[in-house]
Scaffold this motif. Sequence first.
Motif, PDB file in Angstrom:
ATOM      1  N   ASN A   3       0.848  -1.186   0.000  1.00 56.16           N
ATOM      2  CA  ASN A   3       0.000   0.000   0.000  1.00 56.16           C
ATOM      3  C   ASN A   3       0.891   1.246   0.000  1.00 56.16           C
ATOM      4  O   ASN A   3       1.777   1.372   0.835  1.00 56.16           O
ATOM      5  CB  ASN A   3      -0.897  -0.023   1.245  1.00 56.16           C
ATOM      6  CG  ASN A   3      -1.713   1.232   1.381  1.00 56.16           C
ATOM      7  OD1 ASN A   3      -1.268   2.200   1.992  1.00 56.16           O
ATOM      8  ND2 ASN A   3      -2.882   1.241   0.807  1.00 56.16           N
ATOM      9  N   SER A   5       1.073   5.409   0.283  1.00 54.69           N
ATOM     10  CA  SER A   5       0.297   6.583   0.676  1.00 54.69           C
ATOM     11  C   SER A   5       1.192   7.813   0.820  1.00 54.69           C
ATOM     12  O   SER A   5       2.424   7.706   0.833  1.00 54.69           O
ATOM     13  CB  SER A   5      -0.461   6.306   1.974  1.00 54.69           C
ATOM     14  OG  SER A   5       0.446   5.969   2.992  1.00 54.69           O
ATOM     15  N   VAL A   6       0.553   8.958   0.913  1.00 53.53           N
ATOM     16  CA  VAL A   6       1.255  10.236   1.025  1.00 53.53           C
ATOM     17  C   VAL A   6       0.676  11.004   2.198  1.00 53.53           C
ATOM     18  O   VAL A   6      -0.548  11.096   2.330  1.00 53.53           O
ATOM     19  CB  VAL A   6       1.027  11.103  -0.243  1.00 53.53           C
ATOM     20  CG1 VAL A   6       1.957  12.304  -0.226  1.00 53.53           C
ATOM     21  CG2 VAL A   6       1.201  10.311  -1.501  1.00 53.53           C
ATOM     22  N   ILE A   7       1.538  11.569   3.039  1.00 53.35           N
ATOM     23  CA  ILE A   7       1.038  12.438   4.106  1.00 53.35           C
ATOM     24  C   ILE A   7       1.944  13.657   4.231  1.00 53.35           C
ATOM     25  O   ILE A   7       3.108  13.610   3.852  1.00 53.35           O
ATOM     26  CB  ILE A   7       0.949  11.724   5.485  1.00 53.35           C
ATOM     27  CG1 ILE A   7       2.285  11.066   5.856  1.00 53.35           C
ATOM     28  CG2 ILE A   7      -0.158  10.689   5.509  1.00 53.35           C
ATOM     29  CD1 ILE A   7       2.301  10.566   7.295  1.00 53.35           C
ATOM     30  N   SER A 115       6.644  -1.850   7.298  1.00 51.60           N
ATOM     31  CA  SER A 115       6.068  -0.525   7.009  1.00 51.60           C
ATOM     32  C   SER A 115       7.186   0.511   7.088  1.00 51.60           C
ATOM     33  O   SER A 115       7.931   0.573   8.070  1.00 51.60           O
ATOM     34  CB  SER A 115       4.932  -0.186   7.970  1.00 51.60           C
ATOM     35  OG  SER A 115       5.355  -0.261   9.308  1.00 51.60           O
ATOM     36  N   LYS A 153       3.576  -1.596   3.597  1.00 48.21           N
ATOM     37  CA  LYS A 153       3.181  -0.191   3.511  1.00 48.21           C
ATOM     38  C   LYS A 153       4.376   0.721   3.273  1.00 48.21           C
ATOM     39  O   LYS A 153       5.389   0.609   3.970  1.00 48.21           O
ATOM     40  CB  LYS A 153       2.529   0.174   4.853  1.00 48.21           C
ATOM     41  CG  LYS A 153       1.703   1.413   4.838  1.00 48.21           C
ATOM     42  CD  LYS A 153       0.945   1.544   6.157  1.00 48.21           C
ATOM     43  CE  LYS A 153       0.185   2.838   6.245  1.00 48.21           C
ATOM     44  NZ  LYS A 153      -0.766   3.075   5.174  1.00 48.21           N
ATOM     45  N   ILE A 155       5.024   4.847   3.083  1.00 46.73           N
ATOM     46  CA  ILE A 155       4.425   6.176   3.253  1.00 46.73           C
ATOM     47  C   ILE A 155       5.437   7.221   2.783  1.00 46.73           C
ATOM     48  O   ILE A 155       6.565   7.262   3.287  1.00 46.73           O
ATOM     49  CB  ILE A 155       4.070   6.456   4.734  1.00 46.73           C
ATOM     50  CG1 ILE A 155       3.213   5.334   5.301  1.00 46.73           C
ATOM     51  CG2 ILE A 155       3.375   7.799   4.877  1.00 46.73           C
ATOM     52  CD1 ILE A 155       2.970   5.458   6.810  1.00 46.73           C
ATOM     53  N   TYR A 164       3.896  17.224  -1.631  1.00 42.97           N
ATOM     54  CA  TYR A 164       2.651  16.519  -1.312  1.00 42.97           C
ATOM     55  C   TYR A 164       1.782  16.378  -2.566  1.00 42.97           C
ATOM     56  O   TYR A 164       1.293  15.294  -2.893  1.00 42.97           O
ATOM     57  CB  TYR A 164       1.913  17.269  -0.205  1.00 42.97           C
ATOM     58  CG  TYR A 164       0.627  16.645   0.233  1.00 42.97           C
ATOM     59  CD1 TYR A 164       0.615  15.485   1.004  1.00 42.97           C
ATOM     60  CD2 TYR A 164      -0.604  17.228  -0.108  1.00 42.97           C
ATOM     61  CE1 TYR A 164      -0.581  14.915   1.407  1.00 42.97           C
ATOM     62  CE2 TYR A 164      -1.798  16.662   0.294  1.00 42.97           C
ATOM     63  CZ  TYR A 164      -1.786  15.505   1.052  1.00 42.97           C
ATOM     64  OH  TYR A 164      -2.959  14.935   1.457  1.00 42.97           O
ATOM     65  N   TYR A 167       3.380  13.927  -5.242  1.00 43.74           N
ATOM     66  CA  TYR A 167       3.230  12.498  -4.917  1.00 43.74           C
ATOM     67  C   TYR A 167       1.786  12.042  -5.077  1.00 43.74           C
ATOM     68  O   TYR A 167       1.518  10.949  -5.556  1.00 43.74           O
ATOM     69  CB  TYR A 167       3.740  12.218  -3.498  1.00 43.74           C
ATOM     70  CG  TYR A 167       5.234  12.012  -3.433  1.00 43.74           C
ATOM     71  CD1 TYR A 167       6.100  13.092  -3.343  1.00 43.74           C
ATOM     72  CD2 TYR A 167       5.788  10.741  -3.489  1.00 43.74           C
ATOM     73  CE1 TYR A 167       7.474  12.917  -3.298  1.00 43.74           C
ATOM     74  CE2 TYR A 167       7.163  10.555  -3.434  1.00 43.74           C
ATOM     75  CZ  TYR A 167       7.993  11.637  -3.336  1.00 43.74           C
ATOM     76  OH  TYR A 167       9.354  11.444  -3.300  1.00 43.74           O
ATOM     77  N   LYS A 168       0.852  12.907  -4.663  1.00 41.19           N
ATOM     78  CA  LYS A 168      -0.570  12.571  -4.814  1.00 41.19           C
ATOM     79  C   LYS A 168      -0.885  12.309  -6.279  1.00 41.19           C
ATOM     80  O   LYS A 168      -1.586  11.358  -6.625  1.00 41.19           O
ATOM     81  CB  LYS A 168      -1.423  13.739  -4.317  1.00 41.19           C
ATOM     82  CG  LYS A 168      -1.581  13.760  -2.817  1.00 41.19           C
ATOM     83  CD  LYS A 168      -3.015  13.484  -2.539  1.00 41.19           C
ATOM     84  CE  LYS A 168      -3.462  13.413  -1.184  1.00 41.19           C
ATOM     85  NZ  LYS A 168      -4.433  12.473  -0.830  1.00 41.19           N
ATOM     86  N   ILE A 173      -3.843   9.425  -6.145  1.00 41.84           N
ATOM     87  CA  ILE A 173      -4.705   9.291  -4.948  1.00 41.84           C
ATOM     88  C   ILE A 173      -5.111  10.676  -4.434  1.00 41.84           C
ATOM     89  O   ILE A 173      -4.580  11.664  -4.820  1.00 41.84           O
ATOM     90  CB  ILE A 173      -4.049   8.487  -3.809  1.00 41.84           C
ATOM     91  CG1 ILE A 173      -2.607   8.946  -3.532  1.00 41.84           C
ATOM     92  CG2 ILE A 173      -4.074   7.013  -4.119  1.00 41.84           C
ATOM     93  CD1 ILE A 173      -1.906   8.211  -2.407  1.00 41.84           C
TER      94      ILE A 173
END
Length: 173
Positions: A3, A5-7, A115, A153, A155, A164, A167-168, A173
């Motif tokens: 998975n 994801s971006v934060i 992760s 995972k 991140i 941000y 990467y999105k 996403i």
Amino acid sequence: MTNFSVIQEDITSLNVDAIVNAANSSLLGGGGVDGAIHRAAGIGLLEECRRLPDGQQGRCPTGEARITGAYNLPCKKIIHTVGPVWHGGKYGEAALLASCYKNSIELAAKNGLSSIAFPNISTGVFGYPKEEAAKIAVKTSSEVCACLNKIEKIIFVCFDLLNYKLYKELLSI
Ligand code: ADP
């Protein structure tokens, strides 16, 4: 399947198996994310880094990765990798940056860590163009994770809004 994801967050706050540090080859701390990680982890991290073997290109040559404990941080381990300094793109920067992601993920897998949180390696003081760096980060991580089939995972931790958004978009996403 991994998975992705971006934060937008301070990487030191994350409770993951491993956070990756964009270090310099001395592994003795510095500015940016490196400084933040050393400050938050505490003196034990510096002491462990000092004990790592020091070679001709420092404790960690560009593109390679080393693992240490996390001390006062909520994550389990810290993986230190040294990104390339941007010199215009004709000095092997892309391959070295890809190696950072590859070696960090492989080192995590070898240590049973599934992760991983990455900062945007080389895009601060080292001056790597953000869009190019993001493309390499996403492409390399996807390829290595697909090949290993052990990482749950990834991140991408972005400090600034431009990264941000990049990467999105890249991860759709
Ligand atoms: P480099 O020398 O590899 O360019 P820097 O630390 O200067 O390393 O910057 C790498 C990236 O880390 C930059 O995008 C910067 O905004 C980001 N960064 C700085 N502090 C933090 C932090 N506490 N958490 C996550 N990312 C951070």
